[in-house]
Design a protein around this motif. Structure first.
Motif, mmCIF file in Angstrom:
data_model
loop_
_atom_site.group_PDB
_atom_site.id
_atom_site.type_symbol
_atom_site.label_atom_id
_atom_site.label_comp_id
_atom_site.label_asym_id
_atom_site.label_seq_id
_atom_site.Cartn_x
_atom_site.Cartn_y
_atom_site.Cartn_z
ATOM 1 N N ILE A 162 -0.832 -44.977 -0.580
ATOM 2 C CA ILE A 162 -1.246 -43.697 -1.348
ATOM 3 C C ILE A 162 -0.524 -43.722 -2.745
ATOM 4 C CG2 ILE A 162 0.745 -42.086 -0.775
ATOM 5 C CD1 ILE A 162 -1.486 -39.827 -0.645
ATOM 6 N N ILE A 163 0.431 -44.112 -2.987
ATOM 7 C CA ILE A 163 1.173 -44.237 -4.200
ATOM 8 C C ILE A 163 0.384 -45.432 -5.038
ATOM 9 C CG2 ILE A 163 3.074 -44.756 -5.653
ATOM 10 C CD1 ILE A 163 4.837 -43.203 -3.752
ATOM 11 N N GLY A 164 0.363 -46.726 -4.482
ATOM 12 C CA GLY A 164 -0.268 -47.791 -4.952
ATOM 13 C C GLY A 164 -1.593 -47.627 -5.514
ATOM 14 N N GLY A 165 -2.397 -46.795 -4.536
ATOM 15 C CA GLY A 165 -3.849 -46.548 -4.879
ATOM 16 C C GLY A 165 -3.917 -45.632 -6.123
ATOM 17 N N CYS A 166 -3.136 -44.466 -5.995
ATOM 18 C CA CYS A 166 -3.252 -43.466 -7.095
ATOM 19 C C CYS A 166 -2.828 -44.196 -8.406
ATOM 20 C CB CYS A 166 -2.295 -42.317 -6.817
ATOM 21 S SG CYS A 166 -2.941 -41.244 -5.447
ATOM 22 N N LEU A 167 -1.724 -45.031 -8.343
ATOM 23 C CA LEU A 167 -1.260 -45.656 -9.620
ATOM 24 C C LEU A 167 -2.151 -46.504 -10.193
ATOM 25 C CD1 LEU A 167 2.536 -46.244 -9.022
ATOM 26 C CD2 LEU A 167 1.404 -44.424 -10.348
ATOM 27 N N ALA A 168 -2.815 -47.389 -9.312
ATOM 28 C CA ALA A 168 -3.869 -48.427 -9.611
ATOM 29 C C ALA A 168 -4.943 -47.764 -10.399
ATOM 30 C CB ALA A 168 -4.261 -49.267 -8.498
ATOM 31 N N SER A 169 -5.494 -46.477 -9.615
ATOM 32 C CA SER A 169 -6.629 -45.843 -10.395
ATOM 33 C C SER A 169 -6.316 -45.273 -11.514
ATOM 34 C CB SER A 169 -7.172 -44.679 -9.458
ATOM 35 O OG SER A 169 -7.544 -45.272 -7.947
ATOM 36 N N GLY A 170 -5.017 -44.544 -11.853
ATOM 37 C CA GLY A 170 -4.452 -44.058 -13.104
ATOM 38 C C GLY A 170 -4.448 -45.201 -14.333
ATOM 39 N N LEU A 171 -4.162 -46.250 -13.841
ATOM 40 C CA LEU A 171 -3.739 -47.583 -14.843
ATOM 41 C C LEU A 171 -5.325 -47.885 -15.149
ATOM 42 C CD1 LEU A 171 -2.343 -49.454 -16.173
ATOM 43 C CD2 LEU A 171 -2.397 -51.045 -14.215
ATOM 44 N N TYR A 192 -6.271 -38.916 -2.840
ATOM 45 C CA TYR A 192 -7.030 -39.681 -3.842
ATOM 46 C C TYR A 192 -7.825 -38.753 -4.684
ATOM 47 C CZ TYR A 192 -5.299 -44.161 -2.231
ATOM 48 O OH TYR A 192 -4.745 -45.255 -1.830
ATOM 49 N N VAL A 193 -8.581 -38.011 -4.097
ATOM 50 C CA VAL A 193 -9.561 -37.110 -5.032
ATOM 51 C C VAL A 193 -8.869 -36.282 -6.018
ATOM 52 C CG1 VAL A 193 -11.264 -35.379 -4.734
ATOM 53 C CG2 VAL A 193 -11.542 -37.376 -3.143
ATOM 54 N N ALA A 194 -8.041 -35.570 -5.358
ATOM 55 C CA ALA A 194 -6.934 -34.626 -6.157
ATOM 56 C C ALA A 194 -6.467 -35.571 -7.236
ATOM 57 C CB ALA A 194 -6.164 -33.948 -5.201
ATOM 58 N N TYR A 195 -5.899 -36.592 -7.190
ATOM 59 C CA TYR A 195 -5.257 -37.241 -8.309
ATOM 60 C C TYR A 195 -6.332 -37.671 -9.143
ATOM 61 C CZ TYR A 195 -2.563 -40.541 -10.554
ATOM 62 O OH TYR A 195 -1.923 -41.452 -11.509
ATOM 63 N N ILE A 224 0.797 -34.378 -4.005
ATOM 64 C CA ILE A 224 -0.246 -35.515 -3.492
ATOM 65 C C ILE A 224 0.222 -36.298 -2.427
ATOM 66 C CG2 ILE A 224 -1.075 -37.817 -4.219
ATOM 67 C CD1 ILE A 224 -1.297 -36.509 -7.205
ATOM 68 N N ILE A 225 1.574 -36.262 -2.430
ATOM 69 C CA ILE A 225 1.979 -37.117 -1.122
ATOM 70 C C ILE A 225 1.873 -36.176 0.015
ATOM 71 C CG2 ILE A 225 4.274 -38.271 -0.130
ATOM 72 C CD1 ILE A 225 4.809 -39.326 -2.908
ATOM 73 N N SER A 226 2.497 -35.014 -0.072
ATOM 74 C CA SER A 226 2.300 -34.034 0.992
ATOM 75 C C SER A 226 0.878 -33.700 1.381
ATOM 76 C CB SER A 226 3.068 -32.656 0.458
ATOM 77 O OG SER A 226 4.133 -32.868 -0.014
ATOM 78 N N LEU A 227 -0.080 -33.726 0.663
ATOM 79 C CA LEU A 227 -1.542 -33.427 1.009
ATOM 80 C C LEU A 227 -1.931 -34.891 1.702
ATOM 81 C CD1 LEU A 227 -4.205 -32.071 0.774
ATOM 82 C CD2 LEU A 227 -4.537 -33.265 -1.367
ATOM 83 N N LEU A 253 -6.511 -36.857 -13.333
ATOM 84 C CA LEU A 253 -6.587 -37.924 -14.451
ATOM 85 C C LEU A 253 -7.741 -37.689 -15.364
ATOM 86 C CD1 LEU A 253 -6.209 -41.258 -12.433
ATOM 87 C CD2 LEU A 253 -4.457 -39.899 -13.930
ATOM 88 N N LEU A 254 -8.895 -37.195 -14.712
ATOM 89 C CA LEU A 254 -9.881 -36.835 -15.768
ATOM 90 C C LEU A 254 -10.049 -35.631 -16.411
ATOM 91 C CD1 LEU A 254 -12.724 -38.150 -13.085
ATOM 92 C CD2 LEU A 254 -11.750 -39.552 -15.030
ATOM 93 N N SER A 255 -9.071 -34.792 -16.210
ATOM 94 C CA SER A 255 -8.956 -33.709 -16.872
ATOM 95 C C SER A 255 -8.194 -33.645 -18.065
ATOM 96 C CB SER A 255 -8.173 -32.480 -16.110
ATOM 97 O OG SER A 255 -8.717 -32.338 -14.790
#
Length: 210
Positions: free
Chosen positions: A155-164, A12-15, A138-141, A19-21
């Motif tokens: 992990i996918i749902g959390g990352c996508l929700a954060s991205g949105l 999550y942190v890596a994602y 991200i998934i491998s990590l 996103l913030l870059s």
């Protein structure tokens, strides 16, 4: 499920860091929101989010490993993405070179339909083949081999929700009247900066090795 949390959080942190870059996707949302308003910015953000979801699901299904065996398909996708970014850079450069009196669209509004805005956002993300490898990392990590489907969904749902949330946040933040005033005052500099970002990203994608 709880047993996988210590591995999911670093992913999550890596994602979030990615996103913030600032990159082409973020600059597209910001530029669209400033120049065309909140609705246009939000629609563009949704398109980019769907592009991210496309690669996320593909990575989870093992598409990255499959694509590695089809180098030509990846190369075509890379060239298409690079050329598209260069095209956006050229359009931004043209906008920067126009005089204010030649830009009636400086007032809020655009001749682009919602569908065009959405597809533009989607195309920016889905034509970048490196995104699928980023999602694979991200998934491998975050998950070891053999992790259950529920852990992958989390992990996918959390990352996508954060991205949105972050993408739409950019659209809302940069669609304020203050942002429009800044755009009017520094339009050429903003469009010029966007042109430079698009061209740099396009050339980098065209010359990179996947």
């Amino acid at each position: 499920m709880i047993a996988y949390l210590p591995q999911i959080w670093p992913a999550y942190v890596a994602y979030l860091v990615s996103l913030l870059s600032p990159g082409p996707a973020v600059f597209t949302i910001i530029g669209t929101a400033i120049a065309q308003g909140r609705k246009a910015g939000l629609i563009t953000a949704l398109g980019i989010s769907l592009g991210s979801a496309t690669w996320a699901i593909s990575a989870a299904m093992g598409m990255a490993a499959l694509l590695r065996h089809y180098a030509l398909a990846l190369e075509i996708l890379k060239i298409a993405g690079g050329l598209y970014l260069l095209y956006l850079g050229w359009k931004a450069f043209r906008a920067a070179s126009l005089k204010d009196e030649d830009l009636p669209s400086l007032v809020r509004g655009s001749d682009r339909s919602s569908r065009q805005l959405f597809l533009r956002g989607y195309a920016i993300h889905v034509t970048n083949p490196k995104a699928i490898f980023a999602w694979l990392a991200i998934i491998s990590l975050g998950l070891p081999q053999g992790a259950p489907g529920t852990a992958i969904a989390v992990i996918i749902g959390g990352c996508l929700a954060s991205g949105l949330l972050i993408f739409t946040g950019y659209a809302i933040l940069f669609s304020t009247p203050q942002a429009l005033r800044v755009y009017r005052a520094a339009r050429r500099w903003i469009e010029g900066a966007m042109s430079a970002v698009y061209c740099f990203a396009g050339l980098k994608l065209l010359t990179s090795r996947l």
